[in-house]
Every structure is written in structure tokens, then in C-alpha cells.
Scaffold this active site. Structure first.
Site, short mmCIF file in Angstrom:
data_model
loop_
_atom_site.label_atom_id
_atom_site.label_comp_id
_atom_site.label_asym_id
_atom_site.label_seq_id
_atom_site.Cartn_x
_atom_site.Cartn_y
_atom_site.Cartn_z
N CYS A 117 0.82 -1.23 0.00
CA CYS A 117 0.00 0.00 0.00
C CYS A 117 0.85 1.27 0.00
CB CYS A 117 -0.94 0.01 1.20
SG CYS A 117 -2.01 -1.43 1.26
N HIS A 258 -3.58 7.17 2.87
CA HIS A 258 -3.97 5.88 2.32
C HIS A 258 -5.38 5.55 2.79
CE1 HIS A 258 -4.01 1.80 1.13
NE2 HIS A 258 -3.84 1.30 2.33
N ASN A 288 -10.09 -0.27 -0.16
CA ASN A 288 -8.63 -0.18 -0.14
C ASN A 288 -8.06 -0.70 -1.47
OD1 ASN A 288 -5.90 -0.47 0.30
ND2 ASN A 288 -6.11 -1.47 2.30
O1 UT7 Z 1 -3.81 -1.18 3.69
C1 UT7 Z 1 -3.10 -1.31 4.88
C2 UT7 Z 1 -3.39 -2.53 5.54
N1 UT7 Z 1 -4.71 -2.79 6.01
C3 UT7 Z 1 -5.28 -2.09 6.99
O2 UT7 Z 1 -4.87 -1.03 7.35
C4 UT7 Z 1 -6.45 -2.72 7.71
C5 UT7 Z 1 -6.26 -2.61 9.19
N2 UT7 Z 1 -7.30 -3.21 10.00
C6 UT7 Z 1 -8.59 -2.84 9.98
O3 UT7 Z 1 -8.97 -1.98 9.21
C7 UT7 Z 1 -9.54 -3.47 10.94
O4 UT7 Z 1 -8.81 -4.19 11.92
C8 UT7 Z 1 -10.57 -4.43 10.26
C9 UT7 Z 1 -11.56 -3.62 9.46
C10 UT7 Z 1 -9.85 -5.41 9.36
C11 UT7 Z 1 -11.34 -5.20 11.31
O5 UT7 Z 1 -12.00 -4.30 12.21
P1 UT7 Z 1 -11.89 -4.54 13.78
O6 UT7 Z 1 -12.72 -3.52 14.41
O7 UT7 Z 1 -10.43 -4.59 14.12
O8 UT7 Z 1 -12.60 -5.94 13.96
P2 UT7 Z 1 -12.00 -7.30 14.49
O9 UT7 Z 1 -11.04 -7.88 13.53
O10 UT7 Z 1 -11.54 -7.09 15.88
O11 UT7 Z 1 -13.31 -8.20 14.50
C12 UT7 Z 1 -14.42 -7.90 15.35
C13 UT7 Z 1 -15.52 -8.90 15.09
C14 UT7 Z 1 -15.04 -10.34 15.12
O12 UT7 Z 1 -16.06 -11.13 15.73
P3 UT7 Z 1 -15.96 -11.55 17.28
O13 UT7 Z 1 -14.67 -12.32 17.37
O14 UT7 Z 1 -15.92 -10.26 18.04
O15 UT7 Z 1 -17.18 -12.35 17.47
C15 UT7 Z 1 -14.93 -10.71 13.67
O16 UT7 Z 1 -15.11 -12.09 13.46
O17 UT7 Z 1 -16.06 -8.68 13.78
C16 UT7 Z 1 -16.07 -9.93 13.07
N3 UT7 Z 1 -15.90 -9.64 11.65
C17 UT7 Z 1 -16.93 -9.40 10.83
N4 UT7 Z 1 -18.27 -9.38 11.06
C18 UT7 Z 1 -19.06 -9.08 9.99
C19 UT7 Z 1 -14.75 -9.54 10.94
N5 UT7 Z 1 -15.03 -9.24 9.66
C20 UT7 Z 1 -16.38 -9.14 9.57
C21 UT7 Z 1 -17.26 -8.85 8.50
N6 UT7 Z 1 -18.57 -8.82 8.77
N7 UT7 Z 1 -16.84 -8.58 7.26
#
Ligand code: UT7
Length: 331
Positions: A117, A258, A288
Site C-alpha cells: 500500500c 492511504h 482499499n
Molecule cells: O492497507 C493497509 C493494511 N490494512 C489495513 O490497514 C487494515 C487494518 N485493519 C482494519 O482496518 C480493521 O482491523 C478491520 C476492518 C480489518 C477489522 O476491524 P476490527 O474492528 O479490528 O474488527 P475485528 O477484527 O476485531 O473483529 C471484530 C468482530 C469479530 O467477531 P468476534 O470475534 O468479536 O465475534 C470478527 O469475526 O467482527 C467480526 N468480523 C466481521 N463481522 C461481519 C470480521 N469481519 C467481519 C465482517 N462482517 N466482514
């Protein structure tokens, strides 16, 4: 501190987005996700997805043609093509060479830069060196990504985040102009590579039936960890780039970060000391697009009149590697 004079100017910008729009609701038809979750956690509403037969070179060439047209540059005048991508059309040759052929830039030297990225900012800094050193009169920097080709469409934690697209800029010597690249700052930390990577399919773990079965050729990400590093590294990089340019945050008209996640963008802006009114956001429309996010945003911001001659623009990115970087520009 003495303010640096730009040695290299941006004389044209361009972008290409595939026509097909995929909304969150479209994804929720076959994934355990929802529009509400995706919008709340990421700010993404929809993304563009390229058709199967459209690769990174095609999209990059389309963006480059627009940048060259704006800059008034003919294909034969381009001395160097530096192309950032994490999704090359094929492993050999470079996507830069495939793009060169599409553009007919037969006098150019063409090569790829791989910094995920952060690729556009890395490629810009290499191009700046070429032009500033007198090795190129016209440099074409392209960032092009078909992220849809490397995500696991059954993995809701990654597939909802990405989109396809390309952006490009033309660089020329500033020749005394006050416009151009004021400063840049780059960083990387290979110790944290496994936070965001594609484990298989390269030379260390060549493509095999096992790689395909385990889908280890597709993106894996520790989202929360990446989030934390992204905010800290991008905010720090903004400070260094501004300091190197002899500017403060108050001098900045627009921050172009970004576009990975609206929460990362907002936290970065906060730690960098910039209000959201000065932050460009299009992650809602495109998701992204890896290295392509910053040049696409730059082209849109210019078209929308958000940056005008004399504006100080701060660009910043973060990605796999880990890599990060910021670049201060005078428009
Ligand atoms: O380009 C540079 C690199 N990439 C980034 O910068 C991305 C960096 N990370 C992020 O943007 C965020 O961490 C994410 C958007 C990927 C995830 O958001 P989060 O608030 O950190 O969520 P999480 O991974 O902690 O997941 C929270 C919950 C989980 O369920 P439980 O374990 O709490 O029951 C996940 O399983 O959300 C669940 N989850 C989803 N639910 C519905 C994860 N993806 C999804 C989804 N839809 N698509």
C-alpha cells in the site's frame, strides 16, 4: 530551518476505476457480513471490481494516458516508468514492462516497485531521485492494483476491505518552480511481515496443490495489529515529512492518507494534528486499492478543486512489509 525548493514537479495526474460497482449488500448475499458492519468498522460502502480479463497493466496504462495527456507528454518522451503494484499481471516480466508496451513508451526504462500500500510513495521517491539527478526529464509513476485477484472471497475479514483501480502522475524537473515535491520520509520493518502477507505461491513456497488447497497464495492479515501500527507509523511519518519540508500542520491545506479504513484515517489525522475537514476521503466509494489509493485521491482532489496552485498537500501511506511513508507536495 531553510525551506527546501522543489527539484521535481508534478505536471499531470490521472486515474482509472473499473465500471463494476460491488456494494456491501452484494457481498452480504454470499458472505456472513452486513452493510452495517462494513460501514461502521471501515467506512466502506462500495468498491470497484475489474472484470476477469482486465489486469493491473491495462488499468495502469489507462490512468497513465490521462496523466500524460494532462502533462502534454507524448509516449516517446517518457524516460522512466516506475510502477507500484502488489498485484502484477504475471511474475515475469514486470508489470511496468507490460504497461510500457501498452503505452508505446519505447524510449523508457521500466521497472516495478513492490511496497504494497505504500508503493506509490516509494515509487515517487525513486522517481524524484531520477529526475532530480538529471537521469530523466519525464518520469511516469503508476500505481495499479487488482486486489480482487488476491483476496479470499470466502474470508469476510479481508475480502470486504479491498477494491481495484489505478492512478498515475507525470514528474518533470521543477526548474525553479515553487511547485513540486518538498520532502519525503519512508520506513519499513520486515520483522512484522507476517501481520499482512501472502504466505504461499512465491519462491519460498512455490505454487502447489497444497498452496491452492490452503489458499495460502491469498492475503492473510492480523487486522487489529495492522490497525495499531498503521496509525502510529503514518502519524509519525507525517510529522517527519512536514519537518523536512519546513512546514507545520497549520500550513497543510489537504492531507491525502492511504484509504484503508475511515477509523484509521480519522485516528491518523488526529495524531498528526489535522482536523477531518482537511482530510481527503474516498474509501467509502473504492475501499482499499492498496498503492493506488493515494494517486487516485490526488487526481480527484485536483479535479474537485480541493487543491489549487500553491496548496501544501501531505500524502501518507502504510502497508504490508510493514512499510510506510509520507510525502509533502506543493501543488
Ligand atoms: O492497507 C493497509 C493494511 N490494512 C489495513 O490497514 C487494515 C487494518 N485493519 C482494519 O482496518 C480493521 O482491523 C478491520 C476492518 C480489518 C477489522 O476491524 P476490527 O474492528 O479490528 O474488527 P475485528 O477484527 O476485531 O473483529 C471484530 C468482530 C469479530 O467477531 P468476534 O470475534 O468479536 O465475534 C470478527 O469475526 O467482527 C467480526 N468480523 C466481521 N463481522 C461481519 C470480521 N469481519 C467481519 C465482517 N462482517 N466482514
Amino acid at each position: 530551518m531553510k525551506k527546501p525548493s522543489p527539484l521535481v514537479e508534478i505536471t499531470g495526474t490521472g486515474r482509472f476505476l473499473p465500471d463494476d460497482i460491488v456494494t456491501n449488500d452484494d457481498l452480504a448475499e454470499h458472505l456472513d457480513t452486513s452493510d452495517e458492519w462494513i460501514q461502521t468498522r471501515t467506512g466502506i460502502r462500495e468498491r470497484r471490481i475489474a472484470p476477469p480479463d482486465m489486469g493491473a497493466a491495462y488499468m495502469g496504462a489507462a490512468a497513465a494516458r490521462k496523466a500524460m495527456e494532462q502533462a502534454g507528454v507524448e509516449p516517446g518522451e517518457v524516460d522512466v516508468i516506475i510502477l507500484a503494484t502488489a498485484t502484477p499481471d504475471r511474475w515475469l516480466p514486470s508489470t511496468a514492462c507490460d504497461t510500457q508496451a501498452l503505452l508505446g513508451c519505447s524510449n523508457a526504462v521500466a521497472f516495478d516497485v513492490i511496497a504494497a500500500c505504500t508503493g506509490f510513495i516509494y515509487a515517487m521517491s525513486v522517481a524524484e531521485c531520477y529526475v532530480a539527478a538529471g537521469r530523466a526529464e519525464v518520469a511516469l509513476v503508476i500505481a495499479t492494483e487488482k486486489m480482487s485477484s488476491i483476496v479470499d472471497w470466502e474470508d469476510r475479514s479481508t475480502s470486504v476491505l479491498f477494491g481495484d483501480g489505478a492512478g498515475a502522475v507525470v514528474l518533470r524537473p521543477a526548474n525553479g518552480s515553487a511547485r513540486g515535491i518538498l520532502s519525503s520520509h519512508l520506513g519499513s520493518n520486515g520483522d512484522l511481515a507476517d501481520l499482512l502477507y501472502r504466505p504461499g505461491g512465491g519462491s519460498a513456497v512455490p505454487l502447489s496443490q497444497q498452496v491452492l488447497d490452503e489458499k495460502s497464495h491469498l492475503i492473510r492479515m492480523e487486522g487489529r495489529e495492522v490497525f495499531k501500527h498503521a496509525v502510529r507509523c503514518m502519524a509519525d511519518s507525517c510529522h517527519v515529512a512536514l519537518q523536512n519540508a519546513g512546514l507545520t500542520v497549520d500550513d497543510v491545506q489537504l492531507l491525502i492518507p492511504h484509504q484503508a479504513n475511515i477509523r484509521i484515517i480519522a485516528a491518523t489525522a488526529k495524531y498528526a494534528g489535522l482536523p477531518m475537514e482537511k482530510v481527503f476521503v474516498n474509501v467509502n466509494r473504492y475501499g482499499n486499492m492498496s498503492s493506488a489509493t493515494v494517486p487516485v485521491a490526488l487526481d480527484e482532489a485536483d479535479e474537485e478543486g480541493l487543491i489549487t496552485p500553491g496548496s501544501n498537500v501531505l500524502t501518507v501511506a502504510f502497508g504490508s512489509g510493514l512499510t510506510w511513508g509520507a510525502m509533502a507536495l506543493r501543488w
